[in-house]
Every structure is written in structure tokens, then in C-alpha cells.
Design a protein around this motif. Structure first.
Motif, short mmCIF file in Angstrom:
data_model
loop_
_atom_site.label_atom_id
_atom_site.label_comp_id
_atom_site.label_asym_id
_atom_site.label_seq_id
_atom_site.Cartn_x
_atom_site.Cartn_y
_atom_site.Cartn_z
N UNK A 95 0.85 -1.18 0.00
CA UNK A 95 0.00 0.00 0.00
C UNK A 95 0.89 1.24 0.00
N UNK A 96 0.32 2.36 -0.47
CA UNK A 96 1.04 3.63 -0.44
C UNK A 96 0.03 4.77 -0.31
N UNK A 97 0.34 5.70 0.59
CA UNK A 97 -0.47 6.90 0.76
C UNK A 97 0.28 8.04 0.09
N UNK A 98 -0.06 8.28 -1.16
CA UNK A 98 0.65 9.24 -1.99
C UNK A 98 0.06 10.64 -1.88
N UNK A 99 0.82 11.63 -2.30
CA UNK A 99 0.32 12.99 -2.39
C UNK A 99 -0.56 13.13 -3.61
N UNK A 100 -1.00 14.36 -3.92
CA UNK A 100 -1.84 14.57 -5.10
C UNK A 100 -1.06 14.36 -6.39
N UNK A 101 -1.77 14.01 -7.44
CA UNK A 101 -1.15 13.82 -8.74
C UNK A 101 -1.92 14.63 -9.78
N UNK A 102 -1.20 15.22 -10.71
CA UNK A 102 -1.84 15.96 -11.79
C UNK A 102 -2.30 15.05 -12.92
N UNK A 103 -1.88 13.80 -12.88
CA UNK A 103 -2.26 12.85 -13.93
C UNK A 103 -3.09 11.73 -13.33
N UNK A 104 -4.27 12.08 -12.82
CA UNK A 104 -5.16 11.08 -12.24
C UNK A 104 -5.56 10.02 -13.26
N UNK A 105 -5.90 10.39 -14.52
CA UNK A 105 -6.27 9.37 -15.50
C UNK A 105 -5.22 8.27 -15.68
N UNK A 106 -3.93 8.65 -15.59
CA UNK A 106 -2.88 7.64 -15.73
C UNK A 106 -2.91 6.65 -14.58
N UNK A 107 -3.26 7.13 -13.38
CA UNK A 107 -3.35 6.23 -12.23
C UNK A 107 -4.56 5.30 -12.35
N UNK A 108 -5.64 5.83 -12.91
CA UNK A 108 -6.80 4.96 -13.17
C UNK A 108 -6.42 3.86 -14.16
N UNK A 109 -5.75 4.28 -15.24
CA UNK A 109 -5.40 3.33 -16.30
C UNK A 109 -4.47 2.25 -15.80
N UNK A 110 -3.68 2.55 -14.75
CA UNK A 110 -2.72 1.59 -14.21
C UNK A 110 -3.33 0.75 -13.09
N UNK A 111 -4.65 0.80 -12.95
CA UNK A 111 -5.34 0.07 -11.88
C UNK A 111 -6.47 -0.77 -12.47
N UNK A 112 -7.09 -1.59 -11.63
CA UNK A 112 -8.19 -2.44 -12.09
C UNK A 112 -9.46 -2.27 -11.27
N UNK A 113 -9.36 -1.58 -10.14
CA UNK A 113 -10.53 -1.33 -9.29
C UNK A 113 -10.38 0.05 -8.67
N UNK A 114 -11.49 0.79 -8.58
CA UNK A 114 -11.49 2.06 -7.87
C UNK A 114 -12.32 1.90 -6.61
N UNK A 115 -11.79 2.38 -5.48
CA UNK A 115 -12.50 2.28 -4.20
C UNK A 115 -12.81 3.68 -3.68
N UNK A 116 -14.06 3.86 -3.23
CA UNK A 116 -14.46 5.12 -2.62
C UNK A 116 -14.99 4.84 -1.22
N UNK A 117 -14.38 5.48 -0.22
CA UNK A 117 -14.70 5.19 1.18
C UNK A 117 -15.26 6.40 1.91
N UNK A 118 -15.78 7.38 1.18
CA UNK A 118 -16.25 8.63 1.79
C UNK A 118 -17.40 8.40 2.77
N UNK A 119 -17.42 9.23 3.80
CA UNK A 119 -18.56 9.22 4.72
C UNK A 119 -19.75 9.97 4.11
N UNK A 120 -19.46 10.93 3.25
CA UNK A 120 -20.49 11.62 2.48
C UNK A 120 -19.83 12.27 1.28
#
Length: 383
Positions: free
Chosen positions: A261-286
Motif C-alpha cells: 500500500x502507499x499513501x501518496x500525495x496529489x497527482x496531476x495525472x489522475x487518468x494515468x493512475x486509473x489506467x494503471x489500476x483495475x478497481x477504484x474504491x471510494x470510502x467517503x462518509x459523504x
């Protein structure tokens, strides 16, 4: 048509900044239709985090409300009152000089006086969070603070009533403002159509959001502690702004594998991180809307999300284009992620539907709805 947006800053890697930049760019790039200006109060000399069209003008009033972050409650009062008077004076002067057709407030400090400025522009307010959690009043436990919250909301409602239009993100939130008759719904637009989509073969789960209480990164780490035991060859990457230290401490307490696991800072290329993954997780309380859900869907990712108020349930059809888990339940979120990990066919089918559904939130479609609203309140016809 002259359009002015009022917002604190553009240098922060936040959702409001991302959405406002997207809309401003879209409008400014329409041939000979819109003159777009963004008026800021903070971040003097700091460049926008997201790419901003050269056609968008930026005026920084240099009020410096950020100074309040470093002060105690008692110290804040005189400083805030001084800065608020200065803000009203400078914004009034600027709007009187610009003479815009439309002035849009992102419901920050200018909402207290924006409708009283006689510059001739139509005033529109846009809310980027749901009513229940606006200003985090829903979490107050002190009787005095709750009483203040009621008074403050009553006062805010009076300000909103004087707007020409008040725009919210979901039908549920529109219903929450039942005392107003000037509310309409326009969801947030996609930042951009994904140039590259996920192949769904990388053994990687990705999450994008600030390291703050409402984004529930602590709940995600609790869920991940279960996932990593069940799926030892997958990893989690989180991207966002904020202080990661409390979450690193929690990860240590949960004995998470630092190699997975890694807790990274912000990235300006979010689409590239999506493309390099296979699942997106959202854990928001609201969520006000859940823009990252749409972005992930557009990139071809199946989404596993808490069914929190208000966004996810408007964007995700459970088992059709993503998976919804019981709100605030780390075990339920873990189960959804594990289900996607273990079922490649499910990942593919959900992702395919997600890509199609995300097209409804293209900037072309959402931008046209804003253009129609501007034409309505100014009674000007679209070209």
C-alpha cells in the motif's frame, strides 16, 4: 456574455478547483461566446493546480483568508471581520468595473453579500456538497454549536433565496432545500474523456481523495487490512492532498504490509493512475456528488463504493456498473473489493457499462446545460 466566478483559490488540488477549471475552460473556448473571469481571494502568485485556458482571466483580490487557519478562535474574530469588509469592498469595486452578465458564487464568503452588489449581473450560487454536511454542521455535538448552526443555516437560506438561481448536484439535495423555489440540478462534468482506459489486468486498487475525515481513508485502510489477507498479490494506492501522518499511524496499527500500500500525495495525472489500476474504491462518509466515481468509470474501472449520501447512489447501479457497500462498514467495502478481485468477468462487465454511463457527464453535455441556464437567467438566446 461576461461571466465571473468567485472562489477562494485555484492552486489547491481539490474537487471544486477541478470542476470550476473544467467549466471555465469549456466556456472560454466557445468561439466568441463568453468572456470568463475567475476572481480569487487567496493564493496570490501561486499557479493553478489544474491546467487553465489562457482565455480565462484571473483576478486575485489578495485578501488572504488563509491567515485565519493559524489563529485561535478568539484571534480569528477581528481578523475575519476586517478581511470580510476588505473582501466586500474589493469585490464590489471589481464587479462594478467588469459589469458582468453573470456572477457565480461557489458559496464561500461572498455569499454573505453578493446579491447586494449592484453591478447589474445575475447572481447564481453553486453548491459542491450536500446540505446536510455543508460547513460540517451535521457533525456538531455541542448544544451551543448546534444552535449556532441552525441560526447560520436560517441566515444562509435567506441569502440563497435572493439568488437568481441556486444550483445543486443531485435531485436528493434539491429536495433538501424545500423552502427555496429557485433551485435546479446540474451535476458536475468530467474533467476530460479518458485517453487511456484500464486493461483491468493490473493487480492494483486505487483511491483518490483528500486525507480528511469526510473522505474516510481510515475506513478504507480498515477495509484493506481484510483485503490484503484474502488477496495477497494485490496492492492499494491512495492519491490526495493533506496530512498522511495519522493514516500512516493507523496503517501501522493495522499491521498493513508496507510493500502493498502507499499513501501518496496529489497527482496531476489522475487518468494515468486509473489506467494503471483495475478497481477504484471510494470510502467517503459523504459526498456532494462523487466526481472521482465518474472519472474512474470513464477510465474503464469498476467502482466499489460506500453507499454514502448523496453521490454514489446517483451514479452507481449496484451490480450493473459498480458495487455499493453499506455506508461506513469496512467489512462490506472489503467484501465488494474482494468480489471484484476474484471475478475478472464481473470486473469487465461492470467496467463496460460504467464507460457508457460516464458519457452522460461529458463537459459537452454538462456545459450545454450551464449555457442554457445562463441564457435563461439573462434572457439571452444561445448562438
Amino acid at each position: 456574455m461576461k461571466i465571473v466566478y468567485c472562489t477562494p483559490s485555484l492552486y489547491i488540488a481539490g474537487g471544486v478547483e477541478r470542476v470550476l477549471t473544467t467549466k471555465a475552460n469549456y466556456l472560454a473556448e466557445q468561439p466568441e461566446k463568453y468572456d470568463v473571469t475567475v476572481i480569487l481571494t487567496d493564493g496570490k502568485g501561486k499557479p493553478p493546480f489544474y491546467p487553465l485556458s489562457e482565455k480565462v482571466k484571473v483576478i486575485n483580490l489578495d485578501i488572504g483568508f488563509e491567515e485565519l487557519w493559524q489563529l485561535s478562535f478568539v484571534q480569528k474574530i477581528p481578523v475575519y471581520l476586517h478581511k470580510q469588509r476588505l473582501f466586500r469592498q474589493r469585490l464590489t469595486e471589481t464587479l462594478m468595473q467588469l459589469q458582468p452578465d453573470i456572477t457565480v458564487s461557489t458559496l464561500r464568503r461572498e455569499i454573505n453579500f453578493i446579491t447586494a452588489i449592484g453591478d447589474g449581473s445575475r447572481k447564481i450560487g453553486e453548491m459542491h456538497i450536500n446540505r446536510q454536511n455543508y460547513r460540517n454542521f451535521a457533525n456538531e455535538t455541542s448544544p451551543i454549536k448546534r444552535l449556532f448552526a441552525k441560526w447560520w443555516m436560517w441566515r444562509l437560506t435567506g441569502k440563497l433565496r435572493r439568488l437568481d438561481k441556486f444550483v445543486v448536484l443531485t435531485a436528493e439535495d434539491m429536495a433538501a432545500w424545500s423552502e427555496l423555489d429557485n433551485v435546479c440540478v446540474i451535476p458536475n462534468p468530467l474533467l476530460a474523456t479518458a485517453a487511456v482506459r484500464s486493461t483491468l489486468t493490473e493487480k492494483r486498487v486505487v483511491a483518490v481523495g483528500r486525507y480528511s475525515h469526510e473522505k474516510g481513508i481510515d475506513l478504507l485502510l480498515q477495509a484493506w487490512s481484510r483485503v490484503e489477507k484474502a488477496c495477497p498479490d494485490w496492492r492499494l494506492d491512495v492519491f490526495g492532498a493533506g496530512d498522511t501522518a495519522p493514516y500512516e499511524t493507523l496503517a501501522d496499527e493495522l499491521r498493513l504490509d508496507k510493500e502493498r500500500y502507499a499513501l501518496n500525495g496529489p497527482t496531476k495525472d489522475v487518468p494515468a493512475e486509473y489506467a494503471a489500476s483495475s478497481i477504484f474504491a471510494l470510502s467517503s462518509r459523504f459526498e456532494g456528488f462523487g466526481m472521482v466515481i465518474i472519472e474512474a468509470m470513464a477510465a474503464g474501472l469498476p467502482v466499489a463504493s460506500f453507499n454514502c449520501p448523496y453521490g454514489p447512489q446517483n451514479l452507481i447501479s449496484d451490480g450493473v456498473n459498480g458495487l455499493l457497500a453499506e455506508n461506513g462498514n469496512p467489512q462490506a467495502l472489503a467484501d465488494a473489493i474482494i468480489r471484484l478481485i476474484n471475478d475478472a468477468q464481473l470486473r469487465r462487465s461492470l467496467a463496460a457499462k460504467a464507460v457508457e454511463d460516464a458519457k452522460e457527464y461529458s463537459i459537452e453535455k454538462i456545459g450545454k446545460r450551464w449555457e442554457e441556464l445562463f441564457a435563461e437567467v439573462t434572457k439571452k438566446r444561445l448562438a
